[in-house]
Design a protein around this motif. Structure first.
Motif, mmCIF file in Angstrom:
data_model
loop_
_atom_site.group_PDB
_atom_site.id
_atom_site.type_symbol
_atom_site.label_atom_id
_atom_site.label_comp_id
_atom_site.label_asym_id
_atom_site.label_seq_id
_atom_site.Cartn_x
_atom_site.Cartn_y
_atom_site.Cartn_z
ATOM 1 N N PHE A 281 0.832 -1.195 0.000
ATOM 2 C CA PHE A 281 0.000 0.000 0.000
ATOM 3 C C PHE A 281 0.875 1.257 0.000
ATOM 4 O O PHE A 281 0.752 2.133 -0.846
ATOM 5 C CB PHE A 281 -0.910 -0.029 1.234
ATOM 6 N N VAL A 282 1.813 1.271 0.949
ATOM 7 C CA VAL A 282 2.676 2.450 1.064
ATOM 8 C C VAL A 282 3.567 2.572 -0.175
ATOM 9 O O VAL A 282 3.745 3.660 -0.733
ATOM 10 C CB VAL A 282 3.522 2.370 2.349
ATOM 11 N N GLY A 283 4.097 1.422 -0.629
ATOM 12 C CA GLY A 283 4.938 1.436 -1.836
ATOM 13 C C GLY A 283 4.175 2.012 -3.013
ATOM 14 O O GLY A 283 4.693 2.825 -3.772
ATOM 15 N N GLY A 284 2.935 1.580 -3.146
ATOM 16 C CA GLY A 284 2.111 2.052 -4.262
ATOM 17 C C GLY A 284 1.915 3.554 -4.209
ATOM 18 O O GLY A 284 2.079 4.256 -5.206
ATOM 19 N N ILE A 285 1.583 4.037 -3.016
ATOM 20 C CA ILE A 285 1.358 5.480 -2.881
ATOM 21 C C ILE A 285 2.635 6.239 -3.219
ATOM 22 O O ILE A 285 2.624 7.246 -3.930
ATOM 23 C CB ILE A 285 0.884 5.819 -1.452
ATOM 24 N N GLN A 286 3.772 5.708 -2.743
ATOM 25 C CA GLN A 286 5.033 6.410 -3.012
ATOM 26 C C GLN A 286 5.325 6.483 -4.505
ATOM 27 O O GLN A 286 5.721 7.523 -5.021
ATOM 28 C CB GLN A 286 6.189 5.707 -2.299
ATOM 29 N N LEU A 287 5.089 5.355 -5.181
ATOM 30 C CA LEU A 287 5.346 5.359 -6.625
ATOM 31 C C LEU A 287 4.412 6.328 -7.346
ATOM 32 O O LEU A 287 4.818 7.056 -8.240
ATOM 33 C CB LEU A 287 5.166 3.956 -7.201
ATOM 34 N N LEU A 288 3.157 6.320 -6.917
ATOM 35 C CA LEU A 288 2.183 7.212 -7.540
ATOM 36 C C LEU A 288 2.623 8.667 -7.402
ATOM 37 O O LEU A 288 2.646 9.437 -8.358
ATOM 38 C CB LEU A 288 0.816 6.998 -6.884
ATOM 39 N N VAL A 289 3.013 9.002 -6.178
ATOM 40 C CA VAL A 289 3.411 10.378 -5.901
ATOM 41 C C VAL A 289 4.676 10.735 -6.693
ATOM 42 O O VAL A 289 4.770 11.800 -7.300
ATOM 43 C CB VAL A 289 3.641 10.544 -4.390
ATOM 44 N N LEU A 290 5.615 9.799 -6.703
ATOM 45 C CA LEU A 290 6.836 10.022 -7.490
ATOM 46 C C LEU A 290 6.497 10.239 -8.955
ATOM 47 O O LEU A 290 7.065 11.106 -9.617
ATOM 48 C CB LEU A 290 7.739 8.794 -7.392
ATOM 49 N N GLY A 291 5.570 9.406 -9.429
ATOM 50 C CA GLY A 291 5.163 9.505 -10.833
ATOM 51 C C GLY A 291 4.586 10.876 -11.135
ATOM 52 O O GLY A 291 4.954 11.511 -12.112
ATOM 53 N N ILE A 292 3.690 11.340 -10.261
ATOM 54 C CA ILE A 292 3.063 12.652 -10.492
ATOM 55 C C ILE A 292 4.140 13.734 -10.506
ATOM 56 O O ILE A 292 4.177 14.602 -11.389
ATOM 57 C CB ILE A 292 2.017 12.951 -9.400
#
Ligand code: UDP
Ligand code: MG
Length: 319
Positions: A281-292
């Motif tokens: 969950f946390v990994g996903g959010i981090q990647l999403l934020v990094l992506g944005i």
């Protein structure tokens, strides 16, 4: 013709529309001739600027031929496909008229509606939008377009009329302000709303595309939606901080709950599954934020390169 300053400039982006251009020319010149005569202007008082956005069919040959026979038709031919909104920009860069009419080259918005828009324009507006009464497109096109506009209107931070078509009448001063905006990621609908001025809406008919295919596939729409949202707002970046904030708050609460169970009831915390889930969950959010963030940085990079918006291969237009 050369020393007459036209009253009207009609800008038309064209990409592989060889089946549509002859009919477009015929219907448009009929409408414009009538409009000019009714205002006691010579029928030379308009110019049609067709911007060929790197067509691979015979569009440019047809535009050349039209120009040869009728000097009111001007043409710009790009060195490759730069995109709909950039083609419009190029056309606007070369207009001479005081009143600018913008329309697509696929005849979905009928040229016969121009006088109606112009009549409204004469009441003193700087921008008169043609608004679709009923959209005549495939269900898929209608749904994707509805979704696209929902996102835009919600997140772009500029007020844009619903169901607007590209058919619109613009004042020269509005076009001049658009010309000052040289960003690469262009979203014309947003830019026109952003510059302000008074605008009005007029309902027009919308026809199905009878010839040629829609040039907007899903990836193109996504790209445009992305340009649109990122060039007018930083909401996606804020979304990143909201997500970060809420997930840390949530994990803090869950942590407290486990601590409470352990201290007061000595219940061991069940391990593996919850750990794996939260890690993902946390990994996903981090990647999403990094992506944005990456997307915004990419955009910034593209803008600081300051490349020209388009490259002209050939043109029939006086500077
Ligand atoms: N167009 C363009 N460059 C592109 C895609 C489209 O100049 O890369 C032109 C196309 O020829 C048409 C107008 O933009 O005149 C609108 O395109 P289309 O009708 O395919 O879009 P839709 O109406 O399906 O949204
Ligand atoms: Mg169309």
């Amino acid at each position: 013709m050369d020393n007459i300053i036209p009253e009207f400039s009609i800008v038309i982006p064209v990409y592989n529309e060889q089946e549509n251009i002859p009919e477009l020319y015929k219907r448009l010149t009929e409408v414009m001739d009538t409009l000019c005569t009714s205002r006691e202007l010579s029928i030379n008082y308009y110019e049609i600027i067709m911007v060929d956005d790197g067509s691979t069919d015979g569009s440019w040959e047809i535009i050349k031929k039209l120009h040869y026979d009728d000097k009111r038709v001007k043409g710009i031919n790009f060195s490759r496909n730069f995109g709909h909104h950039i083609a419009i920009t190029a056309g606007l860069d070369y207009i001479k008229g005081n009143t600018v009419i913008l329309m697509d080259g696929d005849l979905q918005d009928p040229p016969e509606e121009i006088p109606k828009l112009y009549q409204k324009f004469q009441e003193g507006y700087d921008l008169v939008y043609g608004i679709r009464q009923k959209r005549n497109d495939s269900l898929f096109k209608i749904l994707t377009s509805k979704f696209f506009w929902w996102i835009l209107r919600k997140f772009s931070g500029v007020e844009m009329p619903k169901d607007q078509t590209m058919l619109r009448v613009l004042s020269k001063r509005l076009v001049e302000s658009i010309k000052q905006m040289r960003e690469n990621a262009r979203f014309i609908h947003g830019m026109m709303a952003w510059v302000g001025f008074n605008s009005a809406n007029v309902e027009i008919r919308h026809n199905p595309r009878t010839k040629g295919k829609s040039k907007y596939n899903l990836p193109k729409m996504f790209k445009l939606a992305f340009h649109a949202v990122t060039s007018f707002s930083a909401i996606p970046l804020k979304l990143a901080s909201y997500l970060g904030f809420s997930s840390s708050f949530l994990s803090f609460l869950i942590g407290l709950y486990f601590l409470y169970k352990k201290i007061f009831f000595n219940i061991p915390v069940p391990g593996y599954a919850s750990i794996i889930v939260s890690v993902f969950f946390v990994g996903g959010i981090q990647l999403l934020v990094l992506g944005i963030m990456g997307e915004y940085i990419g955009r910034t990079y593209q803008e600081v390169q300051r490349r020209p918006l388009y490259i002209i291969k050939e043109s029939f237009i006086e500077e």
